[in-house]
Design an enzyme around this catalytic site. Sequence first.
Site, PDB file in Angstrom:
ATOM      1  N   VAL A 216      11.132  -1.081   7.444  1.00  0.00           N
ATOM      2  CA  VAL A 216      12.112  -1.923   6.742  1.00  0.00           C
ATOM      3  C   VAL A 216      12.992  -2.673   7.744  1.00  0.00           C
ATOM      4  O   VAL A 216      13.088  -3.900   7.714  1.00  0.00           O
ATOM      5  CB  VAL A 216      12.985  -1.054   5.803  1.00  0.00           C
ATOM      6  CG1 VAL A 216      14.068  -1.903   5.147  1.00  0.00           C
ATOM      7  CG2 VAL A 216      12.119  -0.389   4.747  1.00  0.00           C
TER       8      VAL A 216
ATOM      9  N   LYS B 229      11.822   3.891  21.689  1.00  0.00           N
ATOM     10  CA  LYS B 229      11.383   2.871  20.728  1.00  0.00           C
ATOM     11  C   LYS B 229      12.010   1.514  21.094  1.00  0.00           C
ATOM     12  O   LYS B 229      11.334   0.488  21.144  1.00  0.00           O
ATOM     13  CB  LYS B 229      11.823   3.301  19.326  1.00  0.00           C
ATOM     14  CG  LYS B 229      11.025   2.685  18.200  1.00  0.00           C
ATOM     15  CD  LYS B 229      11.655   3.018  16.857  1.00  0.00           C
ATOM     16  CE  LYS B 229      10.819   3.898  15.989  1.00  0.00           C
ATOM     17  NZ  LYS B 229      11.377   4.051  14.619  1.00  0.00           N
TER      18      LYS B 229
ATOM     19  N   LEU C 269       8.782  -4.482   0.274  1.00  0.00           N
ATOM     20  CA  LEU C 269       7.740  -4.801   1.254  1.00  0.00           C
ATOM     21  C   LEU C 269       6.590  -3.809   1.145  1.00  0.00           C
ATOM     22  O   LEU C 269       6.810  -2.605   1.145  1.00  0.00           O
ATOM     23  CB  LEU C 269       8.313  -4.739   2.682  1.00  0.00           C
ATOM     24  CG  LEU C 269       9.604  -5.558   2.950  1.00  0.00           C
ATOM     25  CD1 LEU C 269      10.055  -5.349   4.398  1.00  0.00           C
ATOM     26  CD2 LEU C 269       9.391  -7.044   2.653  1.00  0.00           C
TER      27      LEU C 269
ATOM     28  N   GLU D 277       3.315  -2.156   2.952  1.00  0.00           N
ATOM     29  CA  GLU D 277       2.778  -2.023   4.310  1.00  0.00           C
ATOM     30  C   GLU D 277       1.527  -2.893   4.425  1.00  0.00           C
ATOM     31  O   GLU D 277       0.712  -2.937   3.526  1.00  0.00           O
ATOM     32  CB  GLU D 277       2.454  -0.561   4.617  1.00  0.00           C
ATOM     33  CG  GLU D 277       3.722   0.278   4.776  1.00  0.00           C
ATOM     34  CD  GLU D 277       3.428   1.709   5.182  1.00  0.00           C
ATOM     35  OE1 GLU D 277       4.169   2.604   4.773  1.00  0.00           O
ATOM     36  OE2 GLU D 277       2.436   1.926   5.905  1.00  0.00           O
TER      37      GLU D 277
ATOM     38  N   LYS E  24      15.015  -0.708  -7.610  1.00  0.00           N
ATOM     39  CA  LYS E  24      14.028  -0.363  -6.581  1.00  0.00           C
ATOM     40  C   LYS E  24      13.183   0.819  -7.029  1.00  0.00           C
ATOM     41  O   LYS E  24      11.949   0.767  -7.036  1.00  0.00           O
ATOM     42  CB  LYS E  24      14.744  -0.043  -5.260  1.00  0.00           C
ATOM     43  CG  LYS E  24      13.865   0.542  -4.187  1.00  0.00           C
ATOM     44  CD  LYS E  24      12.826  -0.446  -3.684  1.00  0.00           C
ATOM     45  CE  LYS E  24      11.916   0.241  -2.688  1.00  0.00           C
ATOM     46  NZ  LYS E  24      10.833  -0.633  -2.235  1.00  0.00           N
TER      47      LYS E  24
ATOM     48  N   ALA F  51      -8.591   0.669  -9.994  1.00  0.00           N
ATOM     49  CA  ALA F  51      -8.787   2.125  -9.965  1.00  0.00           C
ATOM     50  C   ALA F  51      -9.269   2.542  -8.578  1.00  0.00           C
ATOM     51  O   ALA F  51      -9.965   1.789  -7.898  1.00  0.00           O
ATOM     52  CB  ALA F  51      -9.803   2.523 -11.022  1.00  0.00           C
TER      53      ALA F  51
ATOM     54  N   GLY G 111      -1.051   6.795  -2.446  1.00  0.00           N
ATOM     55  CA  GLY G 111      -0.377   7.505  -1.355  1.00  0.00           C
ATOM     56  C   GLY G 111       0.690   6.614  -0.757  1.00  0.00           C
ATOM     57  O   GLY G 111       1.262   5.776  -1.461  1.00  0.00           O
TER      58      GLY G 111
ATOM     59  N   CYS H 226       6.048   5.497   0.130  1.00  0.00           N
ATOM     60  CA  CYS H 226       7.039   5.162  -0.901  1.00  0.00           C
ATOM     61  C   CYS H 226       6.764   5.731  -2.283  1.00  0.00           C
ATOM     62  O   CYS H 226       7.613   6.426  -2.832  1.00  0.00           O
ATOM     63  CB  CYS H 226       7.186   3.645  -0.969  1.00  0.00           C
ATOM     64  SG  CYS H 226       7.797   2.984   0.564  1.00  0.00           S
TER      65      CYS H 226
ATOM     66  N   ARG I  74       0.551   8.730   5.637  1.00  0.00           N
ATOM     67  CA  ARG I  74       1.436   9.516   4.763  1.00  0.00           C
ATOM     68  C   ARG I  74       0.908   9.588   3.333  1.00  0.00           C
ATOM     69  O   ARG I  74       0.634   8.577   2.704  1.00  0.00           O
ATOM     70  CB  ARG I  74       2.862   8.936   4.801  1.00  0.00           C
ATOM     71  CG  ARG I  74       3.627   9.297   6.067  1.00  0.00           C
ATOM     72  CD  ARG I  74       4.977   8.632   6.156  1.00  0.00           C
ATOM     73  NE  ARG I  74       4.836   7.207   6.456  1.00  0.00           N
ATOM     74  CZ  ARG I  74       5.906   6.429   6.708  1.00  0.00           C
ATOM     75  NH1 ARG I  74       7.122   6.936   6.653  1.00  0.00           N
ATOM     76  NH2 ARG I  74       5.739   5.148   6.988  1.00  0.00           N
TER      77      ARG I  74
HETATM   78  C1  UDX Z   1       4.769   0.060  -2.157  1.00  0.00           C
HETATM   79  C2  UDX Z   1       5.277  -1.050  -3.056  1.00  0.00           C
HETATM   80  O1  UDX Z   1       4.194  -1.882  -3.444  1.00  0.00           O
HETATM   81  C3  UDX Z   1       6.312  -1.899  -2.300  1.00  0.00           C
HETATM   82  O2  UDX Z   1       6.845  -2.886  -3.161  1.00  0.00           O
HETATM   83  C4  UDX Z   1       7.440  -0.975  -1.837  1.00  0.00           C
HETATM   84  O3  UDX Z   1       8.421  -1.708  -1.129  1.00  0.00           O
HETATM   85  C5  UDX Z   1       6.866   0.112  -0.944  1.00  0.00           C
HETATM   86  O4  UDX Z   1       5.870   0.865  -1.652  1.00  0.00           O
HETATM   87  P1  UDX Z   1       3.053   0.353  -0.186  1.00  0.00           P
HETATM   88  O5  UDX Z   1       3.327   1.815  -0.416  1.00  0.00           O
HETATM   89  O6  UDX Z   1       3.100  -0.193   1.192  1.00  0.00           O
HETATM   90  O7  UDX Z   1       4.112  -0.537  -1.073  1.00  0.00           O
HETATM   91  O8  UDX Z   1       1.601   0.078  -0.712  1.00  0.00           O
HETATM   92  P2  UDX Z   1       0.940  -0.500  -2.048  1.00  0.00           P
HETATM   93  O9  UDX Z   1       0.162  -1.677  -1.673  1.00  0.00           O
HETATM   94  O10 UDX Z   1       1.953  -0.626  -3.109  1.00  0.00           O
HETATM   95  O11 UDX Z   1      -0.083   0.690  -2.432  1.00  0.00           O
HETATM   96  C6  UDX Z   1       0.460   1.968  -2.735  1.00  0.00           C
HETATM   97  C7  UDX Z   1      -0.708   2.864  -3.138  1.00  0.00           C
HETATM   98  O12 UDX Z   1      -1.273   2.425  -4.367  1.00  0.00           O
HETATM   99  C8  UDX Z   1      -1.860   2.881  -2.118  1.00  0.00           C
HETATM  100  O13 UDX Z   1      -2.359   4.193  -2.004  1.00  0.00           O
HETATM  101  C9  UDX Z   1      -2.888   1.955  -2.751  1.00  0.00           C
HETATM  102  O14 UDX Z   1      -4.214   2.286  -2.360  1.00  0.00           O
HETATM  103  C10 UDX Z   1      -2.675   2.248  -4.232  1.00  0.00           C
HETATM  104  N1  UDX Z   1      -3.102   1.161  -5.117  1.00  0.00           N
HETATM  105  C11 UDX Z   1      -2.438  -0.026  -5.082  1.00  0.00           C
HETATM  106  C12 UDX Z   1      -4.146   1.383  -6.006  1.00  0.00           C
HETATM  107  O15 UDX Z   1      -4.746   2.467  -6.030  1.00  0.00           O
HETATM  108  N2  UDX Z   1      -4.508   0.387  -6.860  1.00  0.00           N
HETATM  109  C13 UDX Z   1      -3.881  -0.819  -6.856  1.00  0.00           C
HETATM  110  O16 UDX Z   1      -4.265  -1.686  -7.648  1.00  0.00           O
HETATM  111  C14 UDX Z   1      -2.814  -1.037  -5.942  1.00  0.00           C
END
Ligand code: UDX
Length: 432
Positions: free
Chosen positions: A11, A35, A153, A155, A207, A255, A260, A263, A331
């Site tokens: 972040v 860092k 955001l 990742e 959020k 699906a 994971g 967040c 994670r």
């Molecule tokens: C998430 C939120 O999207 C973001 O807005 C917030 O700020 C942080 O947490 P992130 O955890 O980086 O972002 O990844 P994201 O792309 O959201 O995917 C989260 C999980 O959902 C992953 O394990 C991904 O594989 C899974 N996922 C996502 C699915 O299984 N199907 C989808 O259609 C989308």
Amino acid sequence: MKLCMIGTGYVGLVSGVCFSDLGNDVICVDKDTSKINSLKKGKIPIYEPGLSELVVKNNKNQKLSFSTDLKKSIKDSDIIFICVGTPTKKGSSSADLTQIFSVARDISLSLNKFKIIITKSTVPVTTGDEIEKIISKKNKKNKFSVVSNPEFLREGEAIRDFTYPDRIVIGSNDSKSNRILRNLYAPLISKGAQYIHCSRRAAELIKYASNAFLATKITFINEIANLCEKTGINIEDISIGMGLDKRIGSRFLRAGPAYGGSCFPKDTKAIISTADKFRTNLSVIKSVVKSNKNRSNILLSRVYDILNKKIKNKKITFLGVTFKANTDDMRDSSSLTMIPALSKKGAIIRYFDPTGYKKEFKRNKNVFYENSIKKAIVGADLVIIHTEWNDFKSINFKNLVRKKKFIIFDMRNIYSPNKLNSQGFKYYSIGR
Ligand code: UDX
């Protein structure tokens, strides 16, 4: 404007670099000297496509600097962003706010003029009130304003999500900070971002509610996929058919394995914990957490069925182990459940991931990292596609077969069943 980002994780570093790229003077502060030293040399501690180029560019034009001197950085800045970690507290489901409150105390000792103090970290509802109390102990209320400005955001897409946000949420209880922040975000607003000003607590809850809803949407489609597998329906038809309804939307309806990351697991638990504190039962989100936790077991039992319950000495390959593509983040990745479980049953596991060897599997018996797709696949009995890296989207499996064709379990529905079946592979996927 002069900004100070406290914390240089996903972040703080991404937001700081992107703010500097918009022309602000940004100091990124961290107590981790190593860092900060590597950042000063342009070495980025996180895997985020496109970030290092922006760090080097803005460091060179002196819009971006790095420091371990928190007090001086605060004194030299107008707006202070708190971007430290709020992990799940050990043995509980609530967020650990130790770092947040420690930074708040440091800030309270360094206010040499009016400052806006912003929580960009994901913090439970009322955290801003607590921060305000801490700072008020040493400063008059008119010398500062505490604002919630959550980030959204993802990742691997963080720079794009910062630069083209759907919305900018500003939670503050005063008009002065709202005016200043609308000005700070003007370049993004002019490119179409919606700017929302609401109460601080509302911004804090937006959020958590957003992440919990996205986790719910994914878990929903994963459970519908289970039904599709029993009824010979293609889940992709369902995702398309549902997603065309503008009230539902097509995104986050893919699906796959359990969700994971750093967040969704943390934030779903934290919002439940906050609600419990306020004697409110979030039964839907509780069932989402339970369903997602069980998902890896469902997929593992499918692996056992595919291998006719004979796991011992079976050669199983995982293509991708990170929680999603375009990140090195492990994670809460579902591979952290599936690989140890298969190793315990005596499987011999090889994995390839574009981000390399993972120490997380160091203690698991018969789990080996291979540095190429070919080395990971050749001689396998079963190949599991776990993460949707682009590297896995055009593999010529036929060329990698030796004596016996391996089985393929595509957990991200990357391939077409007809194509692989016509090539003579036993091909399994999700919800199809
Ligand atoms: C998430 C939120 O999207 C973001 O807005 C917030 O700020 C942080 O947490 P992130 O955890 O980086 O972002 O990844 P994201 O792309 O959201 O995917 C989260 C999980 O959902 C992953 O394990 C991904 O594989 C899974 N996922 C996502 C699915 O299984 N199907 C989808 O259609 C989308």
